[in-house]
Design a protein around this motif. Structure first.
Motif, PDB file in Angstrom:
ATOM      1  N   ALA A  58      48.191 -13.829  12.217  1.00 27.02           N
ATOM      2  CA  ALA A  58      47.912 -12.670  11.365  1.00 27.02           C
ATOM      3  C   ALA A  58      47.771 -13.095   9.906  1.00 27.02           C
ATOM      4  N   ARG A  59      46.663 -12.729   9.315  1.00 22.69           N
ATOM      5  CA  ARG A  59      46.455 -12.938   7.878  1.00 22.69           C
ATOM      6  C   ARG A  59      45.410 -11.953   7.400  1.00 22.69           C
ATOM      7  N   CYS A  60      45.267 -11.831   6.096  1.00 19.30           N
ATOM      8  CA  CYS A  60      44.266 -10.889   5.574  1.00 19.30           C
ATOM      9  C   CYS A  60      42.893 -11.553   5.584  1.00 19.30           C
ATOM     10  N   ASP A  61      41.849 -10.742   5.480  1.00 23.80           N
ATOM     11  CA  ASP A  61      40.526 -11.328   5.309  1.00 23.80           C
ATOM     12  C   ASP A  61      39.887 -10.901   3.991  1.00 23.80           C
ATOM     13  N   SER A  62      40.656 -10.216   3.162  1.00 24.09           N
ATOM     14  CA  SER A  62      40.287 -10.092   1.751  1.00 24.09           C
ATOM     15  C   SER A  62      40.816 -11.354   1.081  1.00 24.09           C
ATOM     16  N   ILE A 187      44.307  -8.034  25.618  1.00 20.49           N
ATOM     17  CA  ILE A 187      43.317  -6.954  25.764  1.00 20.49           C
ATOM     18  C   ILE A 187      42.834  -6.592  24.367  1.00 20.49           C
ATOM     19  N   GLY A 188      41.526  -6.780  24.125  1.00 20.77           N
ATOM     20  CA  GLY A 188      40.976  -6.395  22.833  1.00 20.77           C
ATOM     21  C   GLY A 188      40.384  -7.565  22.083  1.00 20.77           C
ATOM     22  N   THR A 189      39.192  -7.345  21.544  1.00 17.74           N
ATOM     23  CA  THR A 189      38.492  -8.388  20.783  1.00 17.74           C
ATOM     24  C   THR A 189      37.987  -7.839  19.456  1.00 17.74           C
ATOM     25  N   GLY A 190      38.855  -7.047  18.793  1.00 15.41           N
ATOM     26  CA  GLY A 190      38.573  -6.636  17.419  1.00 15.41           C
ATOM     27  C   GLY A 190      39.089  -7.711  16.469  1.00 15.41           C
ATOM     28  N   SER A 191      39.268  -7.363  15.201  1.00 15.46           N
ATOM     29  CA  SER A 191      39.738  -8.358  14.208  1.00 15.46           C
ATOM     30  C   SER A 191      41.036  -9.000  14.669  1.00 15.46           C
ATOM     31  N   THR A 192      41.927  -8.184  15.256  1.00 15.92           N
ATOM     32  CA  THR A 192      43.224  -8.723  15.668  1.00 15.92           C
ATOM     33  C   THR A 192      43.061  -9.688  16.839  1.00 15.92           C
ATOM     34  N   GLY A 193      42.371  -9.245  17.896  1.00 20.03           N
ATOM     35  CA  GLY A 193      42.198 -10.099  19.075  1.00 20.03           C
ATOM     36  C   GLY A 193      41.537 -11.414  18.696  1.00 20.03           C
ATOM     37  N   ILE A 194      40.588 -11.346  17.778  1.00 20.65           N
ATOM     38  CA  ILE A 194      39.854 -12.553  17.388  1.00 20.65           C
ATOM     39  C   ILE A 194      40.754 -13.508  16.596  1.00 20.65           C
ATOM     40  N   GLN A 195      41.659 -12.949  15.764  1.00 21.18           N
ATOM     41  CA  GLN A 195      42.610 -13.819  15.043  1.00 21.18           C
ATOM     42  C   GLN A 195      43.604 -14.458  16.012  1.00 21.18           C
ATOM     43  N   LEU A 196      43.999 -13.655  16.990  1.00 25.98           N
ATOM     44  CA  LEU A 196      45.088 -14.038  17.886  1.00 25.98           C
ATOM     45  C   LEU A 196      44.670 -15.069  18.933  1.00 25.98           C
ATOM     46  N   GLN A 211      37.692  -8.462  27.424  1.00 24.91           N
ATOM     47  CA  GLN A 211      36.765  -8.003  26.390  1.00 24.91           C
ATOM     48  C   GLN A 211      35.944  -6.818  26.886  1.00 24.91           C
ATOM     49  N   ARG A 212      35.995  -5.705  26.136  1.00 19.92           N
ATOM     50  CA  ARG A 212      35.140  -4.569  26.489  1.00 19.92           C
ATOM     51  C   ARG A 212      33.851  -4.602  25.675  1.00 19.92           C
ATOM     52  N   THR A 213      33.998  -4.918  24.380  1.00 17.79           N
ATOM     53  CA  THR A 213      32.807  -5.008  23.529  1.00 17.79           C
ATOM     54  C   THR A 213      32.833  -6.327  22.773  1.00 17.79           C
ATOM     55  N   PRO A 214      31.796  -7.160  22.925  1.00 21.46           N
ATOM     56  CA  PRO A 214      31.765  -8.395  22.131  1.00 21.46           C
ATOM     57  C   PRO A 214      31.552  -8.067  20.656  1.00 21.46           C
ATOM     58  N   SER A 330      28.347  -2.290  11.977  1.00 18.14           N
ATOM     59  CA  SER A 330      28.569  -0.890  12.348  1.00 18.14           C
ATOM     60  C   SER A 330      29.985  -0.714  12.903  1.00 18.14           C
ATOM     61  N   LYS A 331      30.581  -1.810  13.358  1.00 22.08           N
ATOM     62  CA  LYS A 331      32.032  -1.868  13.593  1.00 22.08           C
ATOM     63  C   LYS A 331      32.593  -2.754  12.497  1.00 22.08           C
ATOM     64  N   ARG A 332      33.874  -2.686  12.239  1.00 24.74           N
ATOM     65  CA  ARG A 332      34.474  -3.477  11.156  1.00 24.74           C
ATOM     66  C   ARG A 332      34.260  -4.971  11.441  1.00 24.74           C
ATOM     67  N   PRO A 333      33.580  -5.710  10.512  1.00 20.04           N
ATOM     68  CA  PRO A 333      33.287  -7.115  10.813  1.00 20.04           C
ATOM     69  C   PRO A 333      34.555  -7.962  10.874  1.00 20.04           C
ATOM     70  N   THR A 383      44.806  -3.705  20.889  1.00 22.50           N
ATOM     71  CA  THR A 383      43.935  -2.545  21.101  1.00 22.50           C
ATOM     72  C   THR A 383      43.874  -1.615  19.891  1.00 22.50           C
ATOM     73  N   GLY A 384      44.384  -2.084  18.756  1.00 20.55           N
ATOM     74  CA  GLY A 384      44.142  -1.368  17.512  1.00 20.55           C
ATOM     75  C   GLY A 384      45.008  -0.156  17.273  1.00 20.55           C
ATOM     76  N   PHE A 385      44.392   0.822  16.595  1.00 21.92           N
ATOM     77  CA  PHE A 385      45.166   1.908  15.996  1.00 21.92           C
ATOM     78  C   PHE A 385      44.505   3.264  16.217  1.00 21.92           C
ATOM     79  N   SER A 496      32.965   3.121  17.279  1.00 19.29           N
ATOM     80  CA  SER A 496      33.978   2.393  16.505  1.00 19.29           C
ATOM     81  C   SER A 496      35.171   3.279  16.190  1.00 19.29           C
ATOM     82  N   TRP A 497      36.245   2.633  15.753  1.00 20.94           N
ATOM     83  CA  TRP A 497      37.403   3.425  15.325  1.00 20.94           C
ATOM     84  C   TRP A 497      37.110   4.162  14.026  1.00 20.94           C
ATOM     85  N   TYR A 498      36.098   3.714  13.253  1.00 24.18           N
ATOM     86  CA  TYR A 498      35.702   4.480  12.061  1.00 24.18           C
ATOM     87  C   TYR A 498      35.351   5.918  12.472  1.00 24.18           C
TER      88      TYR A 498
HETATM   89  O1  N01 Z   1      41.708  -3.025  16.507  1.00 18.63           O
HETATM   90  P1  N01 Z   1      40.192  -2.626  16.941  1.00 18.63           P
HETATM   91  P2  N01 Z   1      42.222  -4.304  15.711  1.00 18.63           P
HETATM   92  N1  N01 Z   1      40.141  -1.295  27.538  1.00 18.63           N
HETATM   93  O2  N01 Z   1      40.229  -1.165  17.225  1.00 18.63           O
HETATM   94  C1  N01 Z   1      39.725  -2.901  22.719  1.00 18.63           C
HETATM   95  C2  N01 Z   1      42.190  -4.342  10.446  1.00 18.63           C
HETATM   96  N2  N01 Z   1      42.534  -5.722  10.723  1.00 18.63           N
HETATM   97  O3  N01 Z   1      43.682  -4.285  15.713  1.00 18.63           O
HETATM   98  O4  N01 Z   1      35.555  -2.411  20.967  1.00 18.63           O
HETATM   99  C3  N01 Z   1      39.685  -2.446  27.047  1.00 18.63           C
HETATM  100  O5  N01 Z   1      39.212  -3.134  15.982  1.00 18.63           O
HETATM  101  C4  N01 Z   1      38.543  -2.495  21.895  1.00 18.63           C
HETATM  102  O6  N01 Z   1      37.366  -2.518  22.651  1.00 18.63           O
HETATM  103  P3  N01 Z   1      36.079  -1.647  22.160  1.00 18.63           P
HETATM  104  C5  N01 Z   1      40.682  -4.188  10.409  1.00 18.63           C
HETATM  105  O7  N01 Z   1      40.335  -3.144   9.569  1.00 18.63           O
HETATM  106  C6  N01 Z   1      42.203  -6.652   9.807  1.00 18.63           C
HETATM  107  O8  N01 Z   1      41.537  -5.524  16.200  1.00 18.63           O
HETATM  108  O9  N01 Z   1      36.613  -0.286  21.770  1.00 18.63           O
HETATM  109  N3  N01 Z   1      39.644  -2.748  25.737  1.00 18.63           N
HETATM  110  C7  N01 Z   1      38.584  -3.564  20.815  1.00 18.63           C
HETATM  111  O10 N01 Z   1      38.010  -4.756  21.255  1.00 18.63           O
HETATM  112  C8  N01 Z   1      40.411  -3.877  11.847  1.00 18.63           C
HETATM  113  O11 N01 Z   1      39.159  -3.335  12.112  1.00 18.63           O
HETATM  114  C9  N01 Z   1      42.476  -7.977  10.032  1.00 18.63           C
HETATM  115  O12 N01 Z   1      35.190  -1.609  23.325  1.00 18.63           O
HETATM  116  C10 N01 Z   1      40.089  -1.817  24.892  1.00 18.63           C
HETATM  117  C11 N01 Z   1      40.096  -3.764  20.620  1.00 18.63           C
HETATM  118  O13 N01 Z   1      40.734  -3.267  21.790  1.00 18.63           O
HETATM  119  C12 N01 Z   1      41.548  -2.941  12.168  1.00 18.63           C
HETATM  120  O14 N01 Z   1      42.666  -3.523  11.492  1.00 18.63           O
HETATM  121  C13 N01 Z   1      43.098  -8.356  11.199  1.00 18.63           C
HETATM  122  C14 N01 Z   1      40.594  -0.588  25.331  1.00 18.63           C
HETATM  123  C15 N01 Z   1      40.636  -2.999  19.444  1.00 18.63           C
HETATM  124  O15 N01 Z   1      39.996  -3.431  18.286  1.00 18.63           O
HETATM  125  C16 N01 Z   1      41.855  -2.795  13.634  1.00 18.63           C
HETATM  126  O16 N01 Z   1      41.691  -4.052  14.258  1.00 18.63           O
HETATM  127  C17 N01 Z   1      43.427  -7.397  12.112  1.00 18.63           C
HETATM  128  C18 N01 Z   1      40.595  -0.338  26.718  1.00 18.63           C
HETATM  129  N4  N01 Z   1      41.020   0.836  27.217  1.00 18.63           N
HETATM  130  C19 N01 Z   1      43.152  -6.076  11.867  1.00 18.63           C
HETATM  131  N5  N01 Z   1      40.968   0.128  24.245  1.00 18.63           N
HETATM  132  C20 N01 Z   1      42.111  -8.968   9.008  1.00 18.63           C
HETATM  133  O17 N01 Z   1      41.985  -8.668   7.895  1.00 18.63           O
HETATM  134  C21 N01 Z   1      40.711  -0.633  23.171  1.00 18.63           C
HETATM  135  N6  N01 Z   1      40.176  -1.809  23.564  1.00 18.63           N
HETATM  136  C22 N01 Z   1      41.909 -10.326   9.373  1.00 18.63           C
END
Ligand code: N01
Ligand code: FAD
Length: 549
Positions: A58-62, A187-196, A211-214, A330-333, A383-385, A496-498
């Motif tokens: 876990a770290r910031c990307d700013s 489970i999850g490939t958003g910013s967190t999953g990619i860092q982790l 991964q549900r969405t690349p 269109s999703k948070r990079p 799986t985010g927030f 997106s979560w936006y």
């Molecule tokens: O959460 P996310 P996050 N079955 O919502 C998947 C900030 N942040 O914690 O894309 C399977 O982005 C979901 O899949 P999909 C930053 O603003 C910053 O990663 O919905 N998969 C997705 O892949 C960021 O955007 C930093 O299809 C399921 C993942 O879980 C925000 O926090 C680091 C599912 C969730 O991704 C959130 O990021 C970390 C299901 N039922 C976070 N439900 C840095 O600055 C969800 N998913 C570096």
């Protein structure tokens, strides 16, 4: 007056909920104005995001020199960041240092969650109730609960049947988790999953990434900050921050090109390569119209798709990792800190495409999809927030004349400038919905909101006003403007979560203000210059809510 310790009702000028970047600075500004302040914080310490998100990597990307406060010269002069993107422990230490330096801890009740806040129309005050049975009344109720602080855990069938360990990244245990040699699923490939992912791959015996969405990850290009670089930042600090405050994303970077139109393929490629080498959010500054123009966006997206293919050895796995269904941005990079894509070249790492074969249920031994069973000892939810509104609506907030926030926002949040809600006098929402918040480098936006709120309260003090409330028509206009701007951009092309799309049954509306930090700041300033246009002030409750605007 300060809160009494007997559990009885007591009066303070302001209750602030949350002790992250927002709550700490807010309580400091209020105290400077001479107000008595009570802060409630669920966690046992300050830090907010950086208290809770302790997952490996876990770290910031700013960039660190702008991911901090600018308001205190002393804090700025005493603190030295070690890296371009510091790790979670360092950011948490920074916020602890700031809280101690400003002597803020005494006014914070830790391990105390606010459950409800009710505006009492007779007394003209808020009554705030907490999970330990405390009740406090206050003139102002200020939410600093964070945009990304309410974890979202999908409700998979039979989750409780799983006999292994389950974690959410935003509730990571203080003492860490032993992952060595384990069979781990993420489970999850958003910013967190990619860092982790690369971090877990280094420790686990076997890792499966569901991964549900690349996603399009760009290299962050982290590195230590050298002494001379830091000295230069400090020497130009005021200028850097002024640039950040009047920028698109709250970052002091210039756009390299307006658009791809009129450039040769080679020029475009060179520009994108430069952005790729610069890394992090600088890449997003390559073309100004990336989030507006389909043609530019497709060029940028295709460049990134090629980069993914270059990094992944198995062509079939590479194609699964290549995003095609949504445009870049269109999703948070997300950022790649250490070979995210290359992790899938490792023998002990498996990519499970759960868009193609969805998860059907948990079993005692792991996860079942429509195609396979995955044996796992540890499952990590990345799986985010329930973003933007989750933490706010987790509190029962009732305004004047029976306005209940959850009911008012059934169809999506509705604020004026993201700062206040009509029907809710003296409620302020720091980085609320329809403010730039998550579409910006947040400390810049947080300082702007806190300063605006503190200046407004100072204005009320000087004019003898007791109450402030946005006019309904002003909120209506602001929400329309936010939606209109979002519709002009490419945000609607992603789930997106936006847009609340990650949480079932959440209204699908675009929540942050997408017009940029500079435009938003100027609008807030214009509103003040025009005598707080769109807000009603009153010495008593009677006139509120009656303005014809
Ligand atoms: O959460 P996310 P996050 N079955 O919502 C998947 C900030 N942040 O914690 O894309 C399977 O982005 C979901 O899949 P999909 C930053 O603003 C910053 O990663 O919905 N998969 C997705 O892949 C960021 O955007 C930093 O299809 C399921 C993942 O879980 C925000 O926090 C680091 C599912 C969730 O991704 C959130 O990021 C970390 C299901 N039922 C976070 N439900 C840095 O600055 C969800 N998913 C570096
Ligand atoms: P938070 O830090 O979320 O703090 C809110 C606090 O309120 C929490 O401590 C919470 O416990 C408390 N709270 C909530 N509800 C209640 C309640 N009912 N009662 C009592 N207390 C309550 N932003 C960027 O700009 N750049 C980045 O690089 C960046 N990286 C991030 C990385 C991760 C992993 C995450 C999750 C977010 C990241 N963010 C980033 C966004 C980050 O949330 C903000 O930058 C910033 O930390 C928000 O500060 P805040 O004080 O507004 O909210």
């Amino acid at each position: 007056m300060t809160r009494d310790d007997t559990g009885g009702t007591a009066a303070v000028d302001a209750v602030v909920v949350g002790a992250g970047f927002s709550g700490l600075y807010m309580s400091h500004r209020l105290r400077e104005l001479g107000l008595s302040v009570q802060v409630f914080e669920k966690a046992p310490d300050v830090g907010g995001t950086w208290y809770w998100n302790r997952y490996p990597g876990a770290r910031c990307d700013s960039e660190s020199h702008i991911y901090c406060y600018s308001f205190s010269e002393e804090i700025r002069d005493e603190w030295v960041w070690s890296e371009r993107y510091p790790e979670q422990p360092e950011i948490l230490e920074y916020l602890r240092f700031a809280a101690d330096h400003l002597d803020l801890r005494e006014q914070i009740s830790f391990e105390t969650a606010v459950e409800s806040a009710t505006f009492d129309g007779d007394a003209g005050t808020w009554t705030v109730e907490t999970d330990d049975g405390e009740s406090v009344t206050s003139q102002f109720f200020i939410s600093a609960v964070g945009c990304l602080s309410e974890p979202y855990i999908p409700d998979f069938d039979n989750r409780s049947a799983f006999e292994g360990e389950i974690y959410h990244t935003a509730r990571w245990p203080q003492d860490g988790v032993d992952l060595d040699g384990k069979r781990v699923g993420i489970i999850g490939t958003g910013s967190t999953g990619i860092q982790l992912t690369p971090e877990v791959a280094d420790r686990a015996g076997h890792l499966t990434v569901f991964q549900r969405t690349p996603n399009y990850a760009v290299p962050a290009r982290n590195r230590p900050l050298e002494d001379d670089e830091w000295a230069e930042i400090k020497a130009n600090y005021d200028e850097i921050w002024e640039d950040a405050r009047f920028s698109w994303l709250g970052m002091p970077f210039e756009m390299t090109h307006a658009t791809t139109a009129g450039m040769s393929d080679e020029e475009i490629r060179d520009a994108l390569e430069d952005g790729w080498q610069a890394g992090g959010f600088r890449f997003l500054h390559t073309f100004e119209d990336t989030l507006f123009n389909d043609d530019t966006n497709e060029i940028v997206s295709e460049f990134l798709r090629e980069k993914i293919r270059e990094q992944v050895e198995d062509p079939e796995t590479a194609e699964k990792l290549v995003p095609t269904a949504h445009p870049y941005g269109s999703k948070r990079p997300p950022m790649d800190y250490g070979g995210y894509y290359e992790t899938f070249n490792r023998e002990h790492v498996t990519l499970a495409d759960v868009a193609e074969n969805p998860i059907t249920e948990f079993t005692p031994e792991g996860i079942q999809t429509t195609a396979d069973h995955y044996d796992l000892g540890t499952v990590i939810f990345a799986t985010g927030f329930d973003a933007m509104t989750g933490a706010l609506l987790a509190m029962d907030i009732e305004g004047r004349d029976g306005h209940v926030l959850e009911e008012e926002w059934e169809g999506g949040p509705r604020t004026y400038l993201g700062l206040g809600v009509d029907g809710f006098p003296n409620l302020f929402t720091i980085t609320g919905p329809q403010s730039p918040s998550v579409l910006s480098n947040m400390p810049v936006s947080i300082e702007q909101h806190v300063d605006w709120i503190a200046d407004c309260i100072e204005y009320m003090q000087s004019e003898g006003y007791e109450y402030i409330e946005p006019q309904s028509a002003a909120a209506e206009r602001w929400v329309s403007q936010t939606n209109m701007l979002a519709n002009e951009m490419l945000f609607s092309e992603a789930e997106s979560w936006y847009r609340g799309a990650n949480v079932p049954d959440k209204p699908r509306v675009f929540t942050p203000f997408p017009g940029g930090v500079e435009t938003y700041r100027r609008e807030c300033e214009r509103v003040v210059e025009n005598g707080y246009e769109g807000f009603d002030f009153a010495e008593s409750l009677g006139p509120l809510g009656t303005s014809a605007d």
